[in-house]
Design a protein around this motif. Structure first.
Motif, short mmCIF file in Angstrom:
data_model
loop_
_atom_site.label_atom_id
_atom_site.label_comp_id
_atom_site.label_asym_id
_atom_site.label_seq_id
_atom_site.Cartn_x
_atom_site.Cartn_y
_atom_site.Cartn_z
N ASP A 169 8.46 -2.14 1.83
CA ASP A 169 7.43 -1.60 2.72
C ASP A 169 7.86 -0.22 3.22
O ASP A 169 9.06 0.09 3.29
CB ASP A 169 7.19 -2.53 3.91
CG ASP A 169 5.87 -2.23 4.61
OD1 ASP A 169 5.02 -1.55 4.00
OD2 ASP A 169 5.70 -2.68 5.76
N VAL A 170 6.86 0.60 3.54
CA VAL A 170 7.08 1.94 4.08
C VAL A 170 6.09 2.13 5.23
O VAL A 170 4.91 1.78 5.11
CB VAL A 170 6.87 3.04 3.01
CG1 VAL A 170 7.15 4.41 3.61
CG2 VAL A 170 7.76 2.81 1.81
N LEU A 171 6.58 2.67 6.36
CA LEU A 171 5.76 2.87 7.54
C LEU A 171 5.88 4.31 8.02
O LEU A 171 6.91 4.96 7.85
CB LEU A 171 6.17 1.92 8.67
CG LEU A 171 5.94 0.42 8.47
CD1 LEU A 171 6.48 -0.35 9.67
CD2 LEU A 171 4.47 0.11 8.24
N TYR A 175 13.65 -2.35 9.31
CA TYR A 175 13.26 -1.01 8.87
C TYR A 175 14.32 0.01 9.29
O TYR A 175 14.89 -0.09 10.39
CB TYR A 175 11.91 -0.61 9.45
CG TYR A 175 10.73 -1.36 8.86
CD1 TYR A 175 9.94 -0.78 7.89
CD2 TYR A 175 10.42 -2.64 9.28
CE1 TYR A 175 8.84 -1.45 7.35
CE2 TYR A 175 9.33 -3.34 8.74
CZ TYR A 175 8.56 -2.73 7.78
OH TYR A 175 7.49 -3.42 7.25
N VAL A 229 7.25 -1.90 -3.34
CA VAL A 229 6.60 -0.61 -3.52
C VAL A 229 6.94 -0.09 -4.91
O VAL A 229 8.11 0.07 -5.27
CB VAL A 229 7.04 0.38 -2.44
CG1 VAL A 229 6.40 1.75 -2.67
CG2 VAL A 229 6.68 -0.14 -1.06
N LEU A 259 4.68 6.04 -4.84
CA LEU A 259 4.20 6.77 -3.67
C LEU A 259 3.43 8.00 -4.14
O LEU A 259 3.78 8.62 -5.15
CB LEU A 259 5.36 7.20 -2.78
CG LEU A 259 6.09 6.11 -1.99
CD1 LEU A 259 7.18 6.72 -1.14
CD2 LEU A 259 5.13 5.31 -1.13
N THR A 295 -2.59 2.01 -1.04
CA THR A 295 -2.70 1.68 0.38
C THR A 295 -2.18 2.86 1.19
O THR A 295 -1.07 3.35 0.93
CB THR A 295 -1.90 0.42 0.72
OG1 THR A 295 -2.37 -0.67 -0.07
CG2 THR A 295 -2.04 0.07 2.18
N LYS A 296 -2.96 3.29 2.15
CA LYS A 296 -2.56 4.43 2.96
C LYS A 296 -1.52 4.01 3.98
O LYS A 296 -1.72 3.08 4.76
CB LYS A 296 -3.79 5.03 3.67
CG LYS A 296 -3.49 6.34 4.40
CD LYS A 296 -4.76 6.94 4.98
CE LYS A 296 -4.48 8.26 5.69
NZ LYS A 296 -5.71 8.86 6.26
N ILE A 297 -0.38 4.72 3.98
CA ILE A 297 0.70 4.42 4.91
C ILE A 297 0.48 5.13 6.23
O ILE A 297 0.68 4.57 7.31
CB ILE A 297 2.06 4.83 4.30
CG1 ILE A 297 2.30 4.06 3.01
CG2 ILE A 297 3.18 4.58 5.29
CD1 ILE A 297 3.54 4.53 2.27
N TRP A 354 0.38 7.61 0.47
CA TRP A 354 -0.17 6.39 -0.12
C TRP A 354 0.92 5.67 -0.90
O TRP A 354 1.83 6.29 -1.45
CB TRP A 354 -1.33 6.71 -1.08
CG TRP A 354 -2.44 7.49 -0.45
CD1 TRP A 354 -2.47 8.82 -0.21
CD2 TRP A 354 -3.69 6.97 0.02
NE1 TRP A 354 -3.66 9.19 0.36
CE2 TRP A 354 -4.43 8.07 0.52
CE3 TRP A 354 -4.26 5.70 0.06
CZ2 TRP A 354 -5.71 7.93 1.05
CZ3 TRP A 354 -5.53 5.56 0.58
CH2 TRP A 354 -6.24 6.65 1.07
N CYS A 355 0.81 4.35 -0.97
CA CYS A 355 1.76 3.55 -1.75
C CYS A 355 1.01 2.53 -2.58
O CYS A 355 -0.10 2.12 -2.24
CB CYS A 355 2.80 2.86 -0.86
SG CYS A 355 2.22 1.36 -0.05
N LYS A 395 1.75 -1.23 -4.37
CA LYS A 395 2.67 -2.37 -4.39
C LYS A 395 2.35 -3.30 -5.56
O LYS A 395 1.23 -3.32 -6.06
CB LYS A 395 2.62 -3.15 -3.07
CG LYS A 395 3.18 -2.40 -1.87
CD LYS A 395 3.21 -3.29 -0.64
CE LYS A 395 3.80 -2.56 0.54
NZ LYS A 395 3.88 -3.45 1.74
#
Length: 257
Positions: free
Chosen positions: A69-71, A83, A115, A118, A131-133, A142-143, A145
């Motif tokens: 995951d990326v935030l 994280y 992920v 990117l 999916t927009k981060i 965006w990423c 998965k």
């Protein structure tokens, strides 16, 4: 044979320039629209801006943690459990942003989603299947998965007896005989010739012609009484043929000789 899933990412970070990208990492230098993807340029930071960079799984020997995951969070928000802040290369002197930070979660691959890719785009752009981060430095991040690990291939469907004869696969072995206390007659095995071993008379019921039914009903003696037994000499005498005509015709001379 198992089919390999798409390669996940094992790292996400920032590089002060394409030349500052560490070995095994790849910088994202253009956006989805094809524009330069320089994050933070013109926002009061020293240098020419930062490039988002990623590290694919092929750059590290397995097993290695993967990015799950990326935030994008503000500087005032606490870090969620698990994280960590994305690393900056060559070192975090200036920082990418004073207002927001990029957080990455690394876990051992266990079949869950990870992920895979990117992308950067303008804020008004929408990327299907991504999916927009969040947004940083005037760009949207965006990423994509997907599952990691291996997916088992489906078991082959069993073939029927007729299809096995036309297939290149070896025939299936017969099932082992069942063990029981009592004796039972052995089961008949299927003909290895299959449908090609059948004749035109298979399955046709036997029936006696009506004219022979009275003789059969009176016993075997009347039937045997009509039979005549001949010796070899009787057969040769009955069917004796001397070929006299053929021999005479063959002995004749052609006309005019």
């Amino acid at each position: 044979m198992a089919a390999a899933a798409p390669s996940p990412l094992t790292g996400v970070g920032w590089a002060a320039g394409p030349e500052a990208v560490p070995p095994g990492w790849t910088a994202i230098t253009v956006t989805a629209e094809g524009a330069p993807a320089v994050v933070g340029k013109g926002f009061g930071h020293r240098g020419g801006g930062w490039y988002l960079c990623v590290r694919p799984a092929a750059a590290q020997p397995p097993p290695c943690p993967v990015v799950t995951d990326v935030l994008v969070l503000s500087e005032r928000s606490p870090n969620p459990p698990g994280y960590t802040r994305a690393p900056e290369f060559p070192d975090p002197r200036t920082g990418v942003s004073r207002r927001k930070r990029l957080l990455v979660k690394l876990e051992q691959p266990s079949g869950a989603a990870a992920v895979l890719e990117l992308q950067l785009s303008s804020k008004g752009k929408v990327l299907p299947l991504y999916t927009k981060i969040g947004e940083m430095g005037g760009f949207a991040i965006w990423c994509k998965k997907g599952p990691v690990g291996t997916r088992p291939s489906p078991d082959p469907r069993p073939l029927s007896t007729g299809m096995e004869q036309l297939s290149l696969q070896p025939p299936r072995p017969p099932p082992p005989p069942s063990r029981s206390k009592g004796r039972s007659p052995p089961e008949s095995l299927p003909d290895p010739c299959g449908i090609y071993g059948l004749s035109a008379m298979d399955g046709v019921p036997f029936a006696l012609h009506p004219k022979f039914e009275p003789k059969l009903s009176s016993g075997p003696a009347p039937i045997l009484a009509d039979l005549t037994v001949k010796s070899l000499a009787d057969i040769e005498q009955e069917y004796n043929y001397g070929f006299v005509v053929e021999r005479t015709a063959a002995a004749r001379l052609p006309p005019g000789t």
